[in-house]
Each structure stands twice: as C-alpha cells, then as structure tokens.
Design a protein around this motif. Sequence first.
Motif, short mmCIF file in Angstrom:
data_model
loop_
_atom_site.label_atom_id
_atom_site.label_comp_id
_atom_site.label_asym_id
_atom_site.label_seq_id
_atom_site.Cartn_x
_atom_site.Cartn_y
_atom_site.Cartn_z
N GLY A 33 0.82 -1.21 0.00
CA GLY A 33 0.00 0.00 0.00
C GLY A 33 0.85 1.26 0.00
O GLY A 33 0.56 2.22 -0.73
N GLY A 37 0.88 3.81 -3.02
CA GLY A 37 0.50 5.18 -2.73
C GLY A 37 1.53 6.16 -3.26
O GLY A 37 1.18 7.15 -3.93
N PHE A 53 -2.53 9.73 -1.42
CA PHE A 53 -2.45 10.30 -0.06
C PHE A 53 -3.08 9.39 0.98
O PHE A 53 -2.44 9.01 1.96
CB PHE A 53 -3.16 11.66 -0.09
N PHE A 54 -4.34 9.05 0.73
CA PHE A 54 -5.09 8.27 1.72
C PHE A 54 -4.52 6.86 1.90
O PHE A 54 -4.19 6.47 3.04
CB PHE A 54 -6.55 8.23 1.28
N PRO A 55 -4.32 6.09 0.79
CA PRO A 55 -3.75 4.75 0.98
C PRO A 55 -2.39 4.79 1.66
O PRO A 55 -2.09 3.91 2.49
CB PRO A 55 -3.60 4.21 -0.46
N VAL A 58 -2.89 5.50 5.50
CA VAL A 58 -3.59 4.35 6.08
C VAL A 58 -2.61 3.18 6.23
O VAL A 58 -2.56 2.52 7.27
CB VAL A 58 -4.79 4.00 5.18
N ILE A 61 -0.26 3.63 9.12
CA ILE A 61 -0.88 3.29 10.40
C ILE A 61 -0.92 1.77 10.58
O ILE A 61 -0.64 1.25 11.67
CB ILE A 61 -2.30 3.88 10.49
N VAL A 62 -1.23 1.03 9.49
CA VAL A 62 -1.24 -0.43 9.59
C VAL A 62 0.15 -0.92 10.00
O VAL A 62 0.29 -1.78 10.88
CB VAL A 62 -1.65 -1.08 8.25
N ALA A 65 0.72 -0.29 13.68
CA ALA A 65 -0.09 -1.21 14.50
C ALA A 65 0.48 -2.62 14.45
O ALA A 65 0.54 -3.31 15.47
CB ALA A 65 -1.53 -1.19 14.01
#
Lengths: 168, 505
Positions: A33, A37, A53-55, A58, A61-62, A65
């Motif tokens: 991702g 991206g 931007f969004f992928p 995100v 963050i994955v 985590a």
Amino acid sequence: MSDTTKATGGTGPSHRSVEIGVAAFMALLALIGVYGGIKVGIGWGDEGPRAGFFPFYVSIIVLIACAINIIMAITASWQGKIFAEWGQLRQVMSVLLPTIIYVGLVPYIGIYVASALLIAFFMRWFGGYDWHIAVPVAAVVPILTFLMFEMWFLVPLPKGPLERFLGY
Amino acid sequence: MEDIGNLFHGFAVVIQPFNLMLMVVGIVLGVIVGVLPGLGGANGVAILLPLTFSMSPTSAIIMLSCIYWGALFGGAITSILFNIPGEPWSVATTFDGYPMAQQGKAGEALTAAFTSSFVGALFAVIVITLVAPLVANFALRFGPPEIFSVYFLAFCSFVGLSKEPPFKTVASMMLGFGLGAVGLDQMTGQLRLTFGIEPMLNGFDFLIAVIGLFGIGEILLTMEEGLSFRGKAAALNLKIVFQTWAKLPRYWLLYLRSCLIGCWMGISPAGATPASFMSYGIAKRISKNGHLFGTGQIEGVVAPETAAHAAGTSALLPMIALGVPGSPTAAVLLGGLLIWGLQPGPLLFVEQKDFVWGLIASMYMGNIVGLLVVLTCVPLFASILRIPFSVIAPVIMVFCAIGAYTVHNNTFDIVMMVVFGVAGYFMKKCNYPLAPMVLAIVLGDKAEESFRQSLLASQGSLGVFWSNALVSTIMTLGLVALFWPLIQAGWTRVRVLTGGLRAAE
C-alpha cells in the motif's frame, strides 16, 4: 467440548508464531500500500490531496499497528499455547482443499455440476454416507438452485458443457 | 405529524400481499441462516442480495431486513436447545437458556427469548421512528468536515469500545480502508494500487469480503472445533407460551434497562454482541436472584435477548439517517441501497420517502410476523440442526460461492471469497475483529472523499475539523472514544492515588 480437546494437550504450531505470521502478512500488504501510494503521488495536487495520499497514510498506520502487535506477540507469555492441534488443522484442510478445487472447476464445468461434485465428495468421504444417499442429495441441491436462480429470480449463474448440452 | 402520515403510507405499502409474502420468506430464510453455523446475519443477507436485483427497492429492503430479523431470532433457538450460539450475540443467552432447557423448561426459555427479542426490537423501532427523521433533518446541513467527523466518531468507537486489543482493531480497520482504496480513485479518476493486474481494477467488493470473512471463515472454524450437535427437544405449545407471557410483565424494569443498553450500543457501532453481554452482566449484578444466574433463570434469558435485538435493530438508525451503518449487516443493507440506485444518507428522507417509511413500517410488521413464525415453527428449525455438518457444510459453501459470483457475475470473485475466508479464519483465531474491516471497505471511499474535500476547502489545514462547534464536538467525542481505554485506566489510577492519599492522611 472444546475444553476437553484442549485438555488432551495435542501438539501443533505455537500460537505465538501464527500471531507473528498474521501481523507480518498484514505488514506486507501495508508495504504494498505504501509503495502503491507513493507511485500515484501522496502530495498536494490540483484537486487537493492526490490519489495516493489516503492509501499511503492508512498503510503507515497499519505498519505501526502491526509492529506493536508483533512486539506484543513476542513479549506476551503464551504458556505454550498452541494455535490448533495438527489434527484440527487437518480437518480444516480437508474442507479447504476440496473448496479450492471446486472454485478452480467452476469456470470450466459450471457452478451446478461443480456443486454437485463438491456435495457428493463431502458426504462420501467426510460424512461416510453411502452413494445412494449422497448422490440424490448432491443432485437435488443444484437442481433446486437452478430453479430458484435461473427460473424464478432470473439470475444467471456460470454454466458449463452439461447445461449447454441441455440447451441452456 | 407529517411523519405519522408517511408511516401509515409505509404500512399500506408493506401489507400488500406480495410484500407480506416476501416478509414471511425473508423471516424463514433468516431463521435458517441464524440457526446454521457458518451463516450469519451479515453474510446471509449478502448471499441473498442478488435475489433482489430484479425487485423494487422497497420490496427488496423488506425481504432483506426480514432476513436480518429472522437471523436475530434464530440465534436464540440454537443457544437454548443446543447450547451452541448460532450468532455471536446469542452467546450470553446460552448461560441461562441451556440450563433451562436441561431442566425441561425449553419451551419457557424459548418463549421468553422470542418475546424479549420482540420487545427489544419494537423499542428500537420506535426510537428509530422518532429519532431518525430528526437526525436526518439535522444532518442535511452537514458539509464535508461534519460528514468526515461522523465517520471518524464511528470508527474511533470501534477502537475504544471493542473487546479486542486496540492495535489489532486499528490494524484490521486500516487494512480495510487500504483494500477499499484499491481501484479507481473517485476524485481524480486515477487508478491506484492495481499494479496493472486486471481483476484488481474494480477493487475489492465488500460483499465478497463479507461472504468470505464471515461465511467461509466460520465454516473453517467450525470444522476445526469438530462440532456435533446434540440438542434438547423443543416442545412449544400455546399453554406454555401464555404461562410465560403471564410471568414476563413483572420484569418490566429489566426490559426497559436492556432496551436502553441495546439502543445505545447499537447506535454507537459497538453492536449487538457487547450489548447482550453488558445487559446480562448488569442484570446479574442488580437482580436479587443474581447469584442464581447461570443455573437457568428466566431473567438471564430476557436480559441479553432484549439488548441484542434492540442493538441489532437500532444499528439501522445511523444507516438510514446518516448513511453510516452500525453493524456489518447494516453495511450489507447499505450496499444493497447503492446497488438499487439509492444514495444512502439524510437525503433519503427527502427524496425516497416511500422507501424509508416502507422500511420503517416493515420493521414493525417484520418483527410481529417474525414472532409468530418462530413461535410456531421452532421444532422445524431445530430439526435443521440435526442434519449432519458433513451435509450442511458443502451446501453452505455452494451458496457462498453463488452469492460471491452474482455480485459482479465474475468467477474471480469466488477465488477472492476463498482468500478472504482463509484470512478470516486466521484473523478470528488471532482475535482480530472483522466488523471494522468490513465497514472500512464499505465506507472507505466516502470517508476519504469527505476528508479530501475538507482539506481542499481549507487548503490543507487540519484545523477545518475544529472550525465550528458542531464538528469540533463530534471530532472530540471521536478522540475520547479512541482513547477511552487509556482515559479509563488513567481515571482509575487517579482515584487509586487520591484514595491512597486520603488513607495516608
């Protein structure tokens, strides 16, 4: 029921290693991702933030985590907890493998014939039914499905040589 | 007043013979789906969604929502008679329901469970009738920042309120957003994350994910546990039903409390499962028979069932009013709306009055029909569970495959379904929640769009999310929900510290 199987203390892959494996796999997807991206652009374009931007964020963050989940899986005390016994995993595979073959067959022989084969196979080898019980059940389910989808609700499903031979 | 007129108009639509027939069909299918292991509300509705493509949206939603009510009812049957929760939200029902069945009071337990489900659902429907139009009306004024803040709140609540470890919830949710982003970018029309692989162009459809994660994953889990069903016989006759009904009114306070817990948990996306546990736990603490809970107390059946049904029903409130589903099943229904060409959200109340009020009216009727169907047909449904799993499992597989195929008439989707199924098995075993992932795949595009539009308007400043009182409140609530476990832990520590100081003085 599940308590007694756990009490027998069979062997199997440790829960910790599977836990790490799952988190690592998710992290791998996240890396894809991040790469994807960046490829389409993560900065600011004419229409605001660009497509990547969004992928990108995100996926970041994955990754964070997953890193925490891996650390927690390593440091937690599992007390020798196993993911599942080998026998249980064999059970799972005995459903999964026929399903994979089934999915592979659908485009070639149609969903109806493939379904009949799956049900007959399952009842014979897994349920230990005689052919004279397994075959009718395996035939009735696809026929009913055919009536319901193709005739009543007019939803076409993948068909193969048999259906073509019968004129559908 | 106008709403009441609309509601009666909705009833007129619902009691047309064709729609009533769909309702009964939906309930029966729903109970079957609820009773069978490996099929639940969410993927049951997902699999049967294609059947509705040729219907009018109102008839379609009536049938699909009735499948959902049926699934909610069906979970109780297996919990009480077989000690196997057919659905996660009926786990708490097994605690007292199964002991009652063992004592030969299966009929009483079933009647109590169904009636409680009915009361919970009815309460939630009344809440929806009264509140949803107001919320929708209010939400009509929302701009992109407000819309994003609602999504933000919904997703943060998952992290703060779920039982699963917070970082696993985050990982699963964000992965869902990532999967949802694959394919065409809605705003720029650019392809992304497809890497030139042809089947990836359309992105990942959440219906495939639902069928794989919940359907196939569940079957794999069931196989691993090697379930065999040994159930109690169900004798349910009118005498028992009326005897039980005579007993139930004295628990009115318990009902009210469970309804409120259920509605609260359902509207915030915590869902039916935590609602049922919470209601059971609180009932156990408050009831004077609390120490007997777990040995077959009727209150132990009433509390979780009422709350689960109230939560399951009220999960539709944010879906109808805001376009933000409160549960995976509500998400599937929302996916249905999109397929039938309706745009979910507050405008639905203005542009599709017939549809919205038809849906709300069908909630009333569906639950009445549902109660009658389950009370009369319990032995029939219980007999389904006596069919061995070696017959049921391949049939469920076949239906999952058909459901996955019909979404886009694409055989590759069946392959993806199996991939999601294996992923679902591992995630479930490792305690990753699946619901946030599914909701993220559904809502990803919309959340992203509102986020980017907000940033475009503010020239990239995040301050836009704190630019007025409304959006600031919702965002702050979201942050509170996100960090709720930390806040709670901090508060306990402060209390312990101050308590310690006082003791020292």
